[in-house]
Write an enzyme that holds these catalytic residues in place. Structure first.
Site, PDB file in Angstrom:
ATOM      1  N   GLY A 163       5.658   7.933  -1.905  1.00  0.00           N
ATOM      2  CA  GLY A 163       6.652   8.618  -1.083  1.00  0.00           C
ATOM      3  C   GLY A 163       7.988   8.855  -1.755  1.00  0.00           C
ATOM      4  N   ASN A 174       8.862  11.606  -3.117  1.00  0.00           N
ATOM      5  CA  ASN A 174       9.273  12.950  -2.672  1.00  0.00           C
ATOM      6  C   ASN A 174       9.785  12.919  -1.235  1.00  0.00           C
ATOM      7  OD1 ASN A 174       8.758  15.218  -4.743  1.00  0.00           O
ATOM      8  ND2 ASN A 174       6.992  13.847  -4.952  1.00  0.00           N
ATOM      9  N   MET A 212      -2.939  13.386  -0.148  1.00  0.00           N
ATOM     10  CA  MET A 212      -4.129  13.553  -0.991  1.00  0.00           C
ATOM     11  C   MET A 212      -5.371  13.915  -0.176  1.00  0.00           C
ATOM     12  SD  MET A 212      -2.510  13.093  -3.683  1.00  0.00           S
ATOM     13  CE  MET A 212      -3.718  13.039  -4.987  1.00  0.00           C
ATOM     14  N   ASN A 244       3.602  22.582  -0.170  1.00  0.00           N
ATOM     15  CA  ASN A 244       3.078  21.469  -0.972  1.00  0.00           C
ATOM     16  C   ASN A 244       3.802  21.424  -2.311  1.00  0.00           C
ATOM     17  OD1 ASN A 244       1.156  19.410  -1.796  1.00  0.00           O
ATOM     18  ND2 ASN A 244       0.120  20.979  -3.017  1.00  0.00           N
ATOM     19  N   HIS A 267       3.126  20.300  -6.268  1.00  0.00           N
ATOM     20  CA  HIS A 267       1.987  20.027  -7.158  1.00  0.00           C
ATOM     21  C   HIS A 267       2.522  19.803  -8.572  1.00  0.00           C
ATOM     22  CE1 HIS A 267      -2.191  20.171  -8.444  1.00  0.00           C
ATOM     23  NE2 HIS A 267      -1.817  20.951  -9.449  1.00  0.00           N
TER      24      HIS A 267
HETATM   25  C1  GRF Z   1       3.640  13.956  -6.725  1.00  0.00           C
HETATM   26  O1  GRF Z   1       3.543  13.929  -8.122  1.00  0.00           O
HETATM   27  C2  GRF Z   1       3.152  15.270  -6.183  1.00  0.00           C
HETATM   28  O2  GRF Z   1       3.333  16.337  -7.048  1.00  0.00           O
HETATM   29  C3  GRF Z   1       1.680  15.025  -5.984  1.00  0.00           C
HETATM   30  O3  GRF Z   1       1.605  13.680  -5.567  1.00  0.00           O
HETATM   31  C4  GRF Z   1       2.703  12.950  -6.086  1.00  0.00           C
HETATM   32  C5  GRF Z   1       3.342  12.206  -4.955  1.00  0.00           C
HETATM   33  O4  GRF Z   1       4.337  11.320  -5.397  1.00  0.00           O
HETATM   34  N1  GRF Z   1       1.134  15.971  -5.047  1.00  0.00           N
HETATM   35  P1  GRF Z   1       5.215  10.515  -4.338  1.00  0.00           P
HETATM   36  O5  GRF Z   1       4.263   9.792  -3.400  1.00  0.00           O
HETATM   37  O6  GRF Z   1       6.078  11.507  -3.611  1.00  0.00           O
HETATM   38  O7  GRF Z   1       6.010   9.558  -5.142  1.00  0.00           O
END
Ligand code: GRF
Length: 220
Positions: A28, A30, A106, A123, A125
């Site tokens: 998390g 992000n 995921m 999203n 990526h």
């Molecule tokens: C990120 O690298 C994103 O691009 C991918 O999953 C990862 C999630 O990271 N889809 P976090 O859980 O936000 O640290």
């Protein structure tokens, strides 16, 4: 204007606040970037956080920010992804969510869910799409031997990492050997690009080109 052009979504009404939900399966970071940079600013509120994993660190981050959370493990729906996704959609509707952000979620979302939030699921990526779609994007890129890596933020459609691109940023890492080497740089980029995309969405600056095609126009 053609009927096709009329049916293409224009930017939202920037005058009203934006209620968004974040779906996350992992650590998390992000989500945390969104909490730190957009939540509570300019009428943008994260009003719900969803995971498929009860122990996702993202849920703890949401709780620490007093944001309602819910967990929807696939096993509780007998493996029926459509049923699970419709339950998520119903919960998000109860929270009056307009935009759904996938931040390390995921799981593939089913068509029924996407119909509830047309052109309103985005999203992040960790690759320069359309290269290296799907799982293990950074591993795929390393095995391919690329010298330039990157991040894409895009609208979600019914394919895997195939929707219209909102923002991309590349970075040259010619000496990267491991996923940790690459993610150490890409996470920093993600934590800028995803909040920026949400801010653009919130102020109605994103629009699918009315002339057709996949291009997302960004108003200045
Ligand atoms: C990120 O690298 C994103 O691009 C991918 O999953 C990862 C999630 O990271 N889809 P976090 O859980 O936000 O640290």
């Amino acid at each position: 204007m053609s009927s096709e052009a009329q049916s293409r979504p224009a930017g939202r009404d920037a005058g009203k606040g934006l209620r968004l939900a974040v779906l996350a399966s992992g650590t998390g970071t992000n989500l945390q970037a969104l909490l730190d940079q957009v939540h509570g600013h300019d009428g943008v509120e994260i009003v719900a956080v969803v995971s498929n994993k009860p122990d996702a660190r993202a849920l703890a981050r949401a709780r620490a920010a007093q944001i309602p959370t819910a967990v929807f493990p696939l096993a509780e729906y007998g493996g029926d992804r459509s049923a699970r996704d419709l339950a998520i959609g119903a919960w998000l509707r109860e929270h009056d969510v307009e935009l759904v952000v996938l931040a390390g979620y995921m799981q593939i979302l089913s068509e029924g869910f996407l119909k509830l939030f047309p052109n309103a699921v985005i999203n992040v990526h960790p690759a320069l799409l359309p290269a290296f779609q799907g799982l293990d994007a950074v591993g795929q890129a390393l095995r391919y031997g690329v010298k330039v890596f990157g991040v894409t933020v895009h609208f979600v459609d019914s394919g895997v990492d195939s929707g219209p691109v909102i923002a991309q940023r590349a970075v040259a890492l010619p000496d990267a050997r491991t996923e940790d080497d690459v993610f150490a740089v890409l996470h920093g980029i993600e934590h800028e690009l995803l909040p920026e995309a949400v801010r653009l969405y919130a102020r109605g600056a994103l629009q699918l080109d009315p002339a057709g095609g996949r291009r997302v126009l960004i108003a200045s």
